[in-house]
Design a protein around this motif. Sequence first.
Motif, PDB file in Angstrom:
ATOM      1  N   LYS A  59       0.825  -1.210   0.000  1.00 51.81           N
ATOM      2  CA  LYS A  59       0.000   0.000   0.000  1.00 51.81           C
ATOM      3  C   LYS A  59       0.863   1.265   0.000  1.00 51.81           C
ATOM      4  O   LYS A  59       0.550   2.254  -0.675  1.00 51.81           O
ATOM      5  CB  LYS A  59      -0.938   0.004   1.206  1.00 51.81           C
ATOM      6  CG  LYS A  59      -2.139  -0.933   1.081  1.00 51.81           C
ATOM      7  CD  LYS A  59      -3.040  -0.798   2.284  1.00 51.81           C
ATOM      8  CE  LYS A  59      -4.383  -1.506   2.081  1.00 51.81           C
ATOM      9  NZ  LYS A  59      -4.246  -2.963   1.936  1.00 51.81           N
ATOM     10  N   VAL A  60       1.942   1.250   0.786  1.00 49.23           N
ATOM     11  CA  VAL A  60       2.826   2.416   0.835  1.00 49.23           C
ATOM     12  C   VAL A  60       3.492   2.645  -0.525  1.00 49.23           C
ATOM     13  O   VAL A  60       3.597   3.774  -1.010  1.00 49.23           O
ATOM     14  CB  VAL A  60       3.885   2.243   1.939  1.00 49.23           C
ATOM     15  CG1 VAL A  60       4.883   3.411   1.915  1.00 49.23           C
ATOM     16  CG2 VAL A  60       3.222   2.160   3.310  1.00 49.23           C
ATOM     17  N   ARG A  61       3.917   1.553  -1.139  1.00 53.18           N
ATOM     18  CA  ARG A  61       4.532   1.657  -2.460  1.00 53.18           C
ATOM     19  C   ARG A  61       3.537   2.187  -3.493  1.00 53.18           C
ATOM     20  O   ARG A  61       3.850   3.080  -4.297  1.00 53.18           O
ATOM     21  CB  ARG A  61       5.052   0.279  -2.887  1.00 53.18           C
ATOM     22  CG  ARG A  61       5.496   0.144  -4.322  1.00 53.18           C
ATOM     23  CD  ARG A  61       6.738   0.923  -4.643  1.00 53.18           C
ATOM     24  NE  ARG A  61       7.253   0.579  -5.959  1.00 53.18           N
ATOM     25  CZ  ARG A  61       8.181   1.261  -6.603  1.00 53.18           C
ATOM     26  NH1 ARG A  61       8.709   2.332  -6.062  1.00 53.18           N
ATOM     27  NH2 ARG A  61       8.600   0.872  -7.785  1.00 53.18           N
ATOM     28  N   LEU A  62       2.314   1.662  -3.474  1.00 53.94           N
ATOM     29  CA  LEU A  62       1.289   2.107  -4.417  1.00 53.94           C
ATOM     30  C   LEU A  62       0.970   3.596  -4.244  1.00 53.94           C
ATOM     31  O   LEU A  62       0.722   4.297  -5.226  1.00 53.94           O
ATOM     32  CB  LEU A  62       0.008   1.285  -4.232  1.00 53.94           C
ATOM     33  CG  LEU A  62       0.021  -0.137  -4.808  1.00 53.94           C
ATOM     34  CD1 LEU A  62      -1.222  -0.892  -4.354  1.00 53.94           C
ATOM     35  CD2 LEU A  62       0.109  -0.105  -6.333  1.00 53.94           C
ATOM     36  N   ALA A  63       0.982   4.056  -3.010  1.00 53.14           N
ATOM     37  CA  ALA A  63       0.694   5.471  -2.762  1.00 53.14           C
ATOM     38  C   ALA A  63       1.683   6.365  -3.493  1.00 53.14           C
ATOM     39  O   ALA A  63       1.300   7.375  -4.109  1.00 53.14           O
ATOM     40  CB  ALA A  63       0.726   5.752  -1.257  1.00 53.14           C
ATOM     41  N   GLY A  64       2.951   6.004  -3.440  1.00 50.49           N
ATOM     42  CA  GLY A  64       3.947   6.805  -4.129  1.00 50.49           C
ATOM     43  C   GLY A  64       3.839   6.722  -5.639  1.00 50.49           C
ATOM     44  O   GLY A  64       4.107   7.703  -6.353  1.00 50.49           O
ATOM     45  N   LEU A  65       3.418   5.566  -6.152  1.00 53.40           N
ATOM     46  CA  LEU A  65       3.366   5.362  -7.595  1.00 53.40           C
ATOM     47  C   LEU A  65       2.342   6.266  -8.277  1.00 53.40           C
ATOM     48  O   LEU A  65       2.483   6.554  -9.468  1.00 53.40           O
ATOM     49  CB  LEU A  65       3.060   3.891  -7.907  1.00 53.40           C
ATOM     50  CG  LEU A  65       4.197   2.902  -7.618  1.00 53.40           C
ATOM     51  CD1 LEU A  65       3.732   1.475  -7.860  1.00 53.40           C
ATOM     52  CD2 LEU A  65       5.429   3.225  -8.465  1.00 53.40           C
ATOM     53  N   TRP A  66       1.309   6.693  -7.544  1.00 47.25           N
ATOM     54  CA  TRP A  66       0.340   7.588  -8.194  1.00 47.25           C
ATOM     55  C   TRP A  66       0.395   9.009  -7.635  1.00 47.25           C
ATOM     56  O   TRP A  66       0.081   9.959  -8.352  1.00 47.25           O
ATOM     57  CB  TRP A  66      -1.075   7.027  -8.083  1.00 47.25           C
ATOM     58  CG  TRP A  66      -1.793   7.257  -6.788  1.00 47.25           C
ATOM     59  CD1 TRP A  66      -1.663   6.532  -5.647  1.00 47.25           C
ATOM     60  CD2 TRP A  66      -2.766   8.263  -6.532  1.00 47.25           C
ATOM     61  NE1 TRP A  66      -2.486   7.027  -4.670  1.00 47.25           N
ATOM     62  CE2 TRP A  66      -3.189   8.085  -5.190  1.00 47.25           C
ATOM     63  CE3 TRP A  66      -3.328   9.299  -7.281  1.00 47.25           C
ATOM     64  CZ2 TRP A  66      -4.142   8.921  -4.591  1.00 47.25           C
ATOM     65  CZ3 TRP A  66      -4.282  10.105  -6.683  1.00 47.25           C
ATOM     66  CH2 TRP A  66      -4.685   9.921  -5.349  1.00 47.25           C
ATOM     67  N   GLU A  67       0.826   9.178  -6.389  1.00 47.42           N
ATOM     68  CA  GLU A  67       0.845  10.529  -5.825  1.00 47.42           C
ATOM     69  C   GLU A  67       2.038  11.350  -6.319  1.00 47.42           C
ATOM     70  O   GLU A  67       1.981  12.582  -6.329  1.00 47.42           O
ATOM     71  CB  GLU A  67       0.839  10.452  -4.297  1.00 47.42           C
ATOM     72  CG  GLU A  67      -0.497   9.968  -3.741  1.00 47.42           C
ATOM     73  CD  GLU A  67      -0.556  10.036  -2.231  1.00 47.42           C
ATOM     74  OE1 GLU A  67      -0.105  11.060  -1.665  1.00 47.42           O
ATOM     75  OE2 GLU A  67      -1.036   9.068  -1.614  1.00 47.42           O
ATOM     76  N   ILE A  68       3.109  10.689  -6.730  1.00 49.17           N
ATOM     77  CA  ILE A  68       4.237  11.442  -7.296  1.00 49.17           C
ATOM     78  C   ILE A  68       3.858  12.053  -8.640  1.00 49.17           C
ATOM     79  O   ILE A  68       4.026  13.269  -8.848  1.00 49.17           O
ATOM     80  CB  ILE A  68       5.493  10.542  -7.405  1.00 49.17           C
ATOM     81  CG1 ILE A  68       6.008  10.181  -6.010  1.00 49.17           C
ATOM     82  CG2 ILE A  68       6.585  11.246  -8.215  1.00 49.17           C
ATOM     83  CD1 ILE A  68       7.154   9.177  -6.013  1.00 49.17           C
ATOM     84  N   PRO A  69       3.303  11.282  -9.598  1.00 53.71           N
ATOM     85  CA  PRO A  69       2.856  11.935 -10.845  1.00 53.71           C
ATOM     86  C   PRO A  69       1.698  12.905 -10.636  1.00 53.71           C
ATOM     87  O   PRO A  69       1.593  13.911 -11.348  1.00 53.71           O
ATOM     88  CB  PRO A  69       2.436  10.749 -11.739  1.00 53.71           C
ATOM     89  CG  PRO A  69       2.248   9.599 -10.821  1.00 53.71           C
ATOM     90  CD  PRO A  69       3.180   9.807  -9.678  1.00 53.71           C
ATOM     91  N   ALA A  70       0.833  12.636  -9.640  1.00 52.89           N
ATOM     92  CA  ALA A  70      -0.255  13.569  -9.354  1.00 52.89           C
ATOM     93  C   ALA A  70       0.301  14.901  -8.866  1.00 52.89           C
ATOM     94  O   ALA A  70      -0.192  15.978  -9.250  1.00 52.89           O
ATOM     95  CB  ALA A  70      -1.194  12.972  -8.307  1.00 52.89           C
ATOM     96  N   GLY A  71       1.327  14.853  -8.041  1.00 53.51           N
ATOM     97  CA  GLY A  71       1.948  16.087  -7.567  1.00 53.51           C
ATOM     98  C   GLY A  71       2.607  16.871  -8.686  1.00 53.51           C
ATOM     99  O   GLY A  71       2.578  18.114  -8.693  1.00 53.51           O
ATOM    100  N   LYS A  72       3.183  16.155  -9.631  1.00 53.71           N
ATOM    101  CA  LYS A  72       3.789  16.833 -10.776  1.00 53.71           C
ATOM    102  C   LYS A  72       2.722  17.519 -11.624  1.00 53.71           C
ATOM    103  O   LYS A  72       2.917  18.636 -12.127  1.00 53.71           O
ATOM    104  CB  LYS A  72       4.582  15.832 -11.612  1.00 53.71           C
ATOM    105  CG  LYS A  72       5.819  15.297 -10.899  1.00 53.71           C
ATOM    106  CD  LYS A  72       6.572  14.295 -11.763  1.00 53.71           C
ATOM    107  CE  LYS A  72       7.821  13.783 -11.059  1.00 53.71           C
ATOM    108  NZ  LYS A  72       8.543  12.774 -11.880  1.00 53.71           N
ATOM    109  N   MET A  73       1.561  16.848 -11.775  1.00 56.36           N
ATOM    110  CA  MET A  73       0.469  17.478 -12.518  1.00 56.36           C
ATOM    111  C   MET A  73      -0.045  18.723 -11.809  1.00 56.36           C
ATOM    112  O   MET A  73      -0.427  19.709 -12.450  1.00 56.36           O
ATOM    113  CB  MET A  73      -0.671  16.476 -12.728  1.00 56.36           C
ATOM    114  CG  MET A  73      -0.461  15.542 -13.910  1.00 56.36           C
ATOM    115  SD  MET A  73      -1.988  14.658 -14.374  1.00 56.36           S
ATOM    116  CE  MET A  73      -2.021  13.387 -13.119  1.00 56.36           C
ATOM    117  N   ALA A  74      -0.065  18.675 -10.466  1.00 54.54           N
ATOM    118  CA  ALA A  74      -0.526  19.834  -9.696  1.00 54.54           C
ATOM    119  C   ALA A  74       0.356  21.046  -9.966  1.00 54.54           C
ATOM    120  O   ALA A  74      -0.128  22.182 -10.047  1.00 54.54           O
ATOM    121  CB  ALA A  74      -0.544  19.507  -8.211  1.00 54.54           C
ATOM    122  N   GLN A  75       1.633  20.815 -10.132  1.00 55.40           N
ATOM    123  CA  GLN A  75       2.547  21.921 -10.396  1.00 55.40           C
ATOM    124  C   GLN A  75       2.368  22.471 -11.814  1.00 55.40           C
ATOM    125  O   GLN A  75       2.603  23.652 -12.056  1.00 55.40           O
ATOM    126  CB  GLN A  75       3.994  21.447 -10.220  1.00 55.40           C
ATOM    127  CG  GLN A  75       4.315  20.958  -8.816  1.00 55.40           C
ATOM    128  CD  GLN A  75       5.697  20.348  -8.714  1.00 55.40           C
ATOM    129  OE1 GLN A  75       6.711  21.020  -8.924  1.00 55.40           O
ATOM    130  NE2 GLN A  75       5.748  19.065  -8.395  1.00 55.40           N
TER     131      GLN A  75
END
Length: 269
Positions: A59-75
């Motif tokens: 679960k921790v690994r999966l969180a990073g796999l989508w929240e990192i690209p989501a954060g880049k989109m936010a920027q």
Amino acid sequence: MTLRWPRRLSGAALVAVALLLFDPQGARAEPGVPDPPNGLITDRGKGEVSDADRDFAVKVRLAGLWEIPAGKMAQEKSDDPRIQSIGRDIAAQHVALDQLVRDAAKKLDVSLPNKPNADQQGWLDEMRDAEGEEFDRVYIDRLRAAHGKIFPAIATIRASTRNDTMRKLAQRTNQFVMTHMTLLESSGIVDFAALPTAPPPGAPTGSTSTAQLKPTSSSAGGTPVLALVMVALASAAVTVFICRHFLLGSRTQGSRRSYRRPQGRYLGS
């Protein structure tokens, strides 16, 4: 006297700089709010690794796999500087957390995924299709809901795992998730009414049930304890009354038998 104050001030400044250098996290902590000392927890891979531990690492690994690209989109896609800052901070922190979970998984021989699951991929697709304020809403709501779901899982693993490496990972993950929830809520657009409601309180998990703790619980044959106490008190009162009655009666009869009327000169005087 005039030379002592500059020396004292310079000494205090040196102490403050030292605190910032050696404990930057503690220096940023709010006054009175404890910061868990992660250095006190061992990380030797000792202890049994349960299926729940493995699932947590995934679960921790999966969180990073989508929240990192989501954060880049936010920027890139948001027009709000606050949303851009939140996305940048969460993405950068997930990079650090992702390294922690990969190190733990390697030590414990736990297999980790390499791409987001179907739900997470769908959330990323939503963000790609959204623009402006709609993107901001989707980004904040999806991440806040996801952090709310993993938060209880972190507490369960931190409190119950037998493995020291997993225990340390859970503690560190908790600090990341709490920070991310706070950052997301600082946007001011979290729809709290749409978040899942907490389940109703259940029975205690201990060996003693609430029924055993109630003063009116049954002791035998379903008879309330309070009723038994009242019966016992009434019986004791009746017993005391009977005993006193017979004791006083026997004393009165005895005194009557031993008493004799005076004779002789006392008669007719």
